[in-house]
Design a protein around this motif. Structure first.
Motif, PDB file in Angstrom:
ATOM      1  N   LYS A 174       0.841  -1.193   0.000  1.00 26.61           N
ATOM      2  CA  LYS A 174       0.000   0.000   0.000  1.00 26.61           C
ATOM      3  C   LYS A 174       0.875   1.241   0.000  1.00 26.61           C
ATOM      4  O   LYS A 174       1.828   1.327   0.769  1.00 26.61           O
ATOM      5  N   GLN A 175       0.541   2.181  -0.872  1.00 25.00           N
ATOM      6  CA  GLN A 175       1.366   3.377  -1.005  1.00 25.00           C
ATOM      7  C   GLN A 175       0.491   4.604  -1.291  1.00 25.00           C
ATOM      8  O   GLN A 175      -0.342   4.578  -2.198  1.00 25.00           O
ATOM      9  N   ALA A 176       0.679   5.650  -0.494  1.00 24.91           N
ATOM     10  CA  ALA A 176      -0.037   6.914  -0.697  1.00 24.91           C
ATOM     11  C   ALA A 176       0.831   7.840  -1.533  1.00 24.91           C
ATOM     12  O   ALA A 176       2.015   8.042  -1.234  1.00 24.91           O
ATOM     13  N   VAL A 177       0.245   8.395  -2.598  1.00 22.82           N
ATOM     14  CA  VAL A 177       1.004   9.252  -3.508  1.00 22.82           C
ATOM     15  C   VAL A 177       0.217  10.518  -3.806  1.00 22.82           C
ATOM     16  O   VAL A 177      -1.009  10.573  -3.646  1.00 22.82           O
ATOM     17  N   VAL A 178       0.940  11.528  -4.237  1.00 26.36           N
ATOM     18  CA  VAL A 178       0.299  12.737  -4.766  1.00 26.36           C
ATOM     19  C   VAL A 178       0.399  12.696  -6.283  1.00 26.36           C
ATOM     20  O   VAL A 178       1.347  12.146  -6.851  1.00 26.36           O
ATOM     21  N   SER A 179      -0.597  13.271  -6.935  1.00 32.84           N
ATOM     22  CA  SER A 179      -0.646  13.328  -8.393  1.00 32.84           C
ATOM     23  C   SER A 179      -1.040  14.748  -8.769  1.00 32.84           C
ATOM     24  O   SER A 179      -2.181  15.167  -8.535  1.00 32.84           O
ATOM     25  N   SER A 180      -0.083  15.512  -9.331  1.00 32.22           N
ATOM     26  CA  SER A 180      -0.288  16.946  -9.548  1.00 32.22           C
ATOM     27  C   SER A 180      -0.285  17.282 -11.031  1.00 32.22           C
ATOM     28  O   SER A 180       0.674  16.983 -11.748  1.00 32.22           O
ATOM     29  N   LEU A 181      -1.359  17.934 -11.461  1.00 31.93           N
ATOM     30  CA  LEU A 181      -1.488  18.382 -12.839  1.00 31.93           C
ATOM     31  C   LEU A 181      -1.275  19.888 -12.909  1.00 31.93           C
ATOM     32  O   LEU A 181      -1.742  20.629 -12.036  1.00 31.93           O
ATOM     33  N   ILE A 182      -0.586  20.326 -13.949  1.00 26.74           N
ATOM     34  CA  ILE A 182      -0.325  21.752 -14.167  1.00 26.74           C
ATOM     35  C   ILE A 182      -1.162  22.204 -15.367  1.00 26.74           C
ATOM     36  O   ILE A 182      -1.100  21.598 -16.439  1.00 26.74           O
ATOM     37  N   PHE A 183      -1.943  23.268 -15.174  1.00 28.99           N
ATOM     38  CA  PHE A 183      -2.860  23.755 -16.208  1.00 28.99           C
ATOM     39  C   PHE A 183      -2.442  25.140 -16.694  1.00 28.99           C
ATOM     40  O   PHE A 183      -1.824  25.915 -15.973  1.00 28.99           O
ATOM     41  N   ARG A 184      -2.848  25.429 -17.941  1.00 31.40           N
ATOM     42  CA  ARG A 184      -2.823  26.795 -18.454  1.00 31.40           C
ATOM     43  C   ARG A 184      -4.082  26.985 -19.307  1.00 31.40           C
ATOM     44  O   ARG A 184      -4.737  26.011 -19.682  1.00 31.40           O
ATOM     45  N   PHE A 185      -4.422  28.249 -19.620  1.00 33.67           N
ATOM     46  CA  PHE A 185      -5.711  28.540 -20.240  1.00 33.67           C
ATOM     47  C   PHE A 185      -5.554  29.456 -21.449  1.00 33.67           C
ATOM     48  O   PHE A 185      -6.112  30.555 -21.481  1.00 33.67           O
ATOM     49  N   PRO A 186      -4.873  29.001 -22.486  1.00 33.45           N
ATOM     50  CA  PRO A 186      -4.703  29.855 -23.669  1.00 33.45           C
ATOM     51  C   PRO A 186      -5.982  30.017 -24.483  1.00 33.45           C
ATOM     52  O   PRO A 186      -6.098  30.950 -25.277  1.00 33.45           O
ATOM     53  N   ASN A 187      -6.947  29.105 -24.298  1.00 28.63           N
ATOM     54  CA  ASN A 187      -8.189  29.127 -25.088  1.00 28.63           C
ATOM     55  C   ASN A 187      -9.401  29.498 -24.240  1.00 28.63           C
ATOM     56  O   ASN A 187     -10.530  29.154 -24.591  1.00 28.63           O
ATOM     57  N   PHE A 246      -6.872   2.469  -5.722  1.00 26.34           N
ATOM     58  CA  PHE A 246      -7.030   1.377  -6.693  1.00 26.34           C
ATOM     59  C   PHE A 246      -5.825   0.443  -6.595  1.00 26.34           C
ATOM     60  O   PHE A 246      -4.759   0.816  -6.101  1.00 26.34           O
ATOM     61  N   ARG A 247      -6.025  -0.780  -7.074  1.00 23.30           N
ATOM     62  CA  ARG A 247      -4.956  -1.788  -7.078  1.00 23.30           C
ATOM     63  C   ARG A 247      -4.396  -1.928  -8.489  1.00 23.30           C
ATOM     64  O   ARG A 247      -5.134  -1.865  -9.466  1.00 23.30           O
ATOM     65  N   ASP A 248      -3.089  -2.113  -8.565  1.00 24.35           N
ATOM     66  CA  ASP A 248      -2.442  -2.461  -9.828  1.00 24.35           C
ATOM     67  C   ASP A 248      -1.564  -3.683  -9.556  1.00 24.35           C
ATOM     68  O   ASP A 248      -0.425  -3.572  -9.081  1.00 24.35           O
ATOM     69  N   ASP A 249      -2.129  -4.864  -9.826  1.00 22.74           N
ATOM     70  CA  ASP A 249      -1.419  -6.098  -9.521  1.00 22.74           C
ATOM     71  C   ASP A 249      -0.173  -6.285 -10.373  1.00 22.74           C
ATOM     72  O   ASP A 249       0.735  -7.039 -10.009  1.00 22.74           O
ATOM     73  N   SER A 250      -0.096  -5.577 -11.507  1.00 28.11           N
ATOM     74  CA  SER A 250       1.071  -5.734 -12.376  1.00 28.11           C
ATOM     75  C   SER A 250       2.345  -5.207 -11.713  1.00 28.11           C
ATOM     76  O   SER A 250       3.451  -5.622 -12.063  1.00 28.11           O
ATOM     77  N   VAL A 251       2.182  -4.265 -10.789  1.00 33.09           N
ATOM     78  CA  VAL A 251       3.360  -3.745 -10.070  1.00 33.09           C
ATOM     79  C   VAL A 251       3.261  -4.022  -8.573  1.00 33.09           C
ATOM     80  O   VAL A 251       4.088  -3.535  -7.785  1.00 33.09           O
ATOM     81  N   GLY A 252       2.242  -4.796  -8.166  1.00 33.58           N
ATOM     82  CA  GLY A 252       2.109  -5.177  -6.769  1.00 33.58           C
ATOM     83  C   GLY A 252       1.845  -4.001  -5.840  1.00 33.58           C
ATOM     84  O   GLY A 252       2.403  -3.933  -4.736  1.00 33.58           O
ATOM     85  N   ARG A 253       0.976  -3.071  -6.271  1.00 33.88           N
ATOM     86  CA  ARG A 253       0.712  -1.870  -5.480  1.00 33.88           C
ATOM     87  C   ARG A 253      -0.794  -1.648  -5.301  1.00 33.88           C
ATOM     88  O   ARG A 253      -1.590  -1.926  -6.188  1.00 33.88           O
ATOM     89  N   GLU A 254      -1.138  -1.143  -4.127  1.00 36.19           N
ATOM     90  CA  GLU A 254      -2.449  -0.533  -3.918  1.00 36.19           C
ATOM     91  C   GLU A 254      -2.183   0.951  -3.698  1.00 36.19           C
ATOM     92  O   GLU A 254      -1.625   1.352  -2.676  1.00 36.19           O
ATOM     93  N   TRP A 255      -2.551   1.752  -4.682  1.00 41.52           N
ATOM     94  CA  TRP A 255      -2.245   3.176  -4.654  1.00 41.52           C
ATOM     95  C   TRP A 255      -3.411   3.958  -4.040  1.00 41.52           C
ATOM     96  O   TRP A 255      -4.555   3.766  -4.425  1.00 41.52           O
ATOM     97  N   THR A 256      -3.122   4.851  -3.114  1.00 44.39           N
ATOM     98  CA  THR A 256      -4.083   5.869  -2.693  1.00 44.39           C
ATOM     99  C   THR A 256      -3.585   7.196  -3.243  1.00 44.39           C
ATOM    100  O   THR A 256      -2.515   7.677  -2.860  1.00 44.39           O
ATOM    101  N   VAL A 257      -4.360   7.740  -4.174  1.00 45.52           N
ATOM    102  CA  VAL A 257      -3.927   8.909  -4.938  1.00 45.52           C
ATOM    103  C   VAL A 257      -4.593  10.170  -4.386  1.00 45.52           C
ATOM    104  O   VAL A 257      -5.811  10.226  -4.223  1.00 45.52           O
ATOM    105  N   HIS A 258      -3.780  11.183  -4.117  1.00 45.17           N
ATOM    106  CA  HIS A 258      -4.265  12.495  -3.682  1.00 45.17           C
ATOM    107  C   HIS A 258      -4.063  13.461  -4.852  1.00 45.17           C
ATOM    108  O   HIS A 258      -2.952  13.912  -5.108  1.00 45.17           O
ATOM    109  N   PRO A 259      -5.147  13.790  -5.591  1.00 50.84           N
ATOM    110  CA  PRO A 259      -5.000  14.616  -6.794  1.00 50.84           C
ATOM    111  C   PRO A 259      -4.960  16.111  -6.460  1.00 50.84           C
ATOM    112  O   PRO A 259      -5.700  16.589  -5.594  1.00 50.84           O
ATOM    113  N   PHE A 260      -4.121  16.834  -7.182  1.00 47.69           N
ATOM    114  CA  PHE A 260      -4.050  18.293  -7.060  1.00 47.69           C
ATOM    115  C   PHE A 260      -3.916  18.907  -8.447  1.00 47.69           C
ATOM    116  O   PHE A 260      -3.414  18.276  -9.376  1.00 47.69           O
ATOM    117  N   ALA A 261      -4.374  20.143  -8.556  1.00 45.43           N
ATOM    118  CA  ALA A 261      -4.210  20.898  -9.790  1.00 45.43           C
ATOM    119  C   ALA A 261      -3.563  22.238  -9.462  1.00 45.43           C
ATOM    120  O   ALA A 261      -3.887  22.871  -8.457  1.00 45.43           O
TER     121      ALA A 261
END
Length: 521
Positions: A5-18, A85-100
């Motif tokens: 089990k592993q807790a991770v952050v997932s950060s997306l960077i946005f811009r708004f040209p349109n 979610f689980r990804d058995d291909s890498v043997g991980r249960e990920w807890t994802v903390h999303p940020f923008a």
């Protein structure tokens, strides 16, 4: 292989040209040197370390390590609801903390310098990322995108209304928490109206309805979000009752019933003010009767600060019911926006219009630094509240704690009273954080210096712009601070005077309701 089990952050960077409803998002192609998902497109991600104070701190650390970006070049824009979610291909249960995050200016994109974890990066249209299944991405990247940029899930019209509404909430520095909760309910209702116009099935959209409510709480103005959370919990709970009844008539009729729930709660909020006024009047009456043993009380002396709408709407009427001819109102000016001065002006204007017979209002304004001077001889220190925590106490405008401490030191007989609504009790600190200070940056503070023509201002302004490792200047503009519960004599709300036990019980009830309504999202 055992799943780690592993807790991770997932950060997306946005811009708004349109434009604000059609953003681009930066995706980074992972290198051959990383252990998992080589050559896949990804956000900036990494594990939450034991030394990280919280998930957002971990996100900022990973951004600095992998892109060299910092709060100078980036703004924290959105927080997404965590998911597992689980990804058995890498043997991980990920807890994802999303940020923008958003770039402060388009020019700062040149400041992105990737480390060894990324081979390359570029901008992608956010909507195309959601729909283009040919992109080779890390698992559940689109979930991170949907949970931060929820407009993409809602569609152009409803999503556009949500985006505008969140921006309105985030930038509203005039409304108090109670008023802001009403604005939040209106934003929520407006999104539902757009969903209904698109003739969607409301029962099939139950998850989207709830996630919209979640975003209005979390990504509006979180520091004042307890009232918004409680208001939306009550609304969504009643909507859940409608949903459980099943379809009655057409989808449009079901939408109308759902919308009527929001309208009912908006109308009911008007009655809260009357209850608060009555409760404050009863509290003042008890104080007057207590002092009446020494003879008739001629003057009630109250010290306050900032611009609590609850105090503004209740104080004069509560005093009007007392057989006390004079109200001496002492108000701290409340820098940097001087809300205290605005409060004094509002109350004086109302008094002039109402002209209560046999009553005298005496207003004394003080600078914030004179809190101890202003506190001498006061009967009541009367404060509003933006948030109430059974764990931390009362969150209110910065300067509140010095006022209370000063009053306790110079006048042991002072009553410290918090005038509030019960909806400001925060039952979900994991959603509306008790530990995230809201720093609104230097401009408001510096603007006050400019108007006062502060000597040496040019040196200070240059130091804020020119970053020098040997000589640094940071200007802080923290809006809120905490007052511990033991420093408060009474919590007065529309339900009367609350006890600490009531706060704890209410907190537990709110947490259970949140888990029922939002736990499965």
């Amino acid at each position: 292989m055992a799943t780690k089990k592993q807790a991770v952050v997932s950060s997306l960077i946005f811009r708004f040209p349109n434009g604000p409803t059609n953003p681009e998002v930066a995706l980074f192609q992972r290198s051959a040197k990383v252990r998992t998902y080589q050559h896949h497109l990804a956000p900036i991600a990494g594990s939450i370390e034991p030394t990280d104070p919280d998930a957002l701190s971990a996100a900022w650390r990973e951004l600095a390590e992998e892109t060299t970006l910092s709060p100078i070049t980036l703004s924290h824009w959105r927080t997404g609801k965590p998911f597992t979610f689980r990804d058995d291909s890498v043997g991980r249960e990920w807890t994802v903390h999303p940020f923008a995050f958003t770039l402060r200016t388009d020019a700062t994109a040149r400041a992105i310098h990737t480390d060894w974890e990324a081979e390359t990066w570029r901008w992608y249209n956010a909507q195309e990322v959601l729909t283009d299944t040919t992109l080779q991405t890390v698992p559940r990247l689109r979930d991170t995108l949907r949970r931060t940029w929820f407009e993409g899930q809602l569609g152009a019209r409803a999503g556009g209304v949500l985006a505008c509404g969140l921006d309105r909430l985030k930038t509203d520095h005039e409304s108090g928490a109670h008023e802001l909760a009403a604005v939040a309910l209106t934003v929520f209702r407006d999104v539902l109206i757009e969903m209904a116009r698109e003739r969607r099935d409301p029962l099939a959209e139950w998850a989207s309805i709830r996630m919209t409510a979640w975003h209005v709480v979390k990504n509006g103005r979180e520091s004042m979000g307890a009232a918004t959370l409680n208001a939306l919990l009550a609304v969504v709970a009643d909507m859940d009752d409608v949903r459980r009844e099943g379809p009655v008539g057409s989808s449009l009729q079901t939408w109308e019933r759902i919308g009527a729930v929001v309208d009912f709660h908006l109308q009911r909020r008007v009655g809260h003010a009357g209850g608060v006024k009555a409760a404050l009047g009863e509290y003042f009456q008890a104080l007057a009767e207590e002092d009446g043993e020494k003879g008739k009380k001629e003057t009630l002396t109250v010290l306050t600060m900032s611009a609590s709408s609850t105090i503004r709407d209740s104080l004069l009427e509560a005093w009007a019911g007392l057989d006390v001819p004079t109200l001496e109102l002492r108000v701290l000016e409340s820098r940097p926006l001087f809300e205290g001065a605005s409060l004094a002006s509002s109350l004086m204007s109302r008094f002039k219009v109402e002209q209560p017979a046999g009553k005298t209002l005496r207003v004394r304004l003080y600078p914030d630094a004179a809190a101890a001077v202003a506190a001498r001889g006061v009967d009541v220190v009367l404060l509003g509240a933006d948030q109430i925590s059974a764990r931390k106490g009362i969150c209110n405008k910065t300067g509140s704690l010095p006022v209370v401490l000063s009053a306790r030191e110079v006048n042991l007989a002072t009553h410290v009273v918090v005038l509030t609504q019960a909806e400001k009790i925060n039952g979900c600190p994991d959603v509306v954080s008790d530990d995230a200070p809201e720093d609104n940056g230097p401009p408001e503070v510096v603007d006050a210096w400019c108007r006062a023509d502060v000597k040496g201002l040019r040196v200070l302004e240059e130091a804020m712009v020119e970053r020098d490792d040997r000589l640094q200047l940071d200007v802080h503009n923290v809006y809120f601070e905490w007052i511990p519960l033991h420093l408060v004599d009474a919590f007065v709300c529309e339900e009367g005077v609350l006890t600490e036990e009531t706060l704890r019980r209410r907190t537990a009830d709110l947490a259970a309701l949140y888990d029922r309504l939002f736990g499965d999202l």
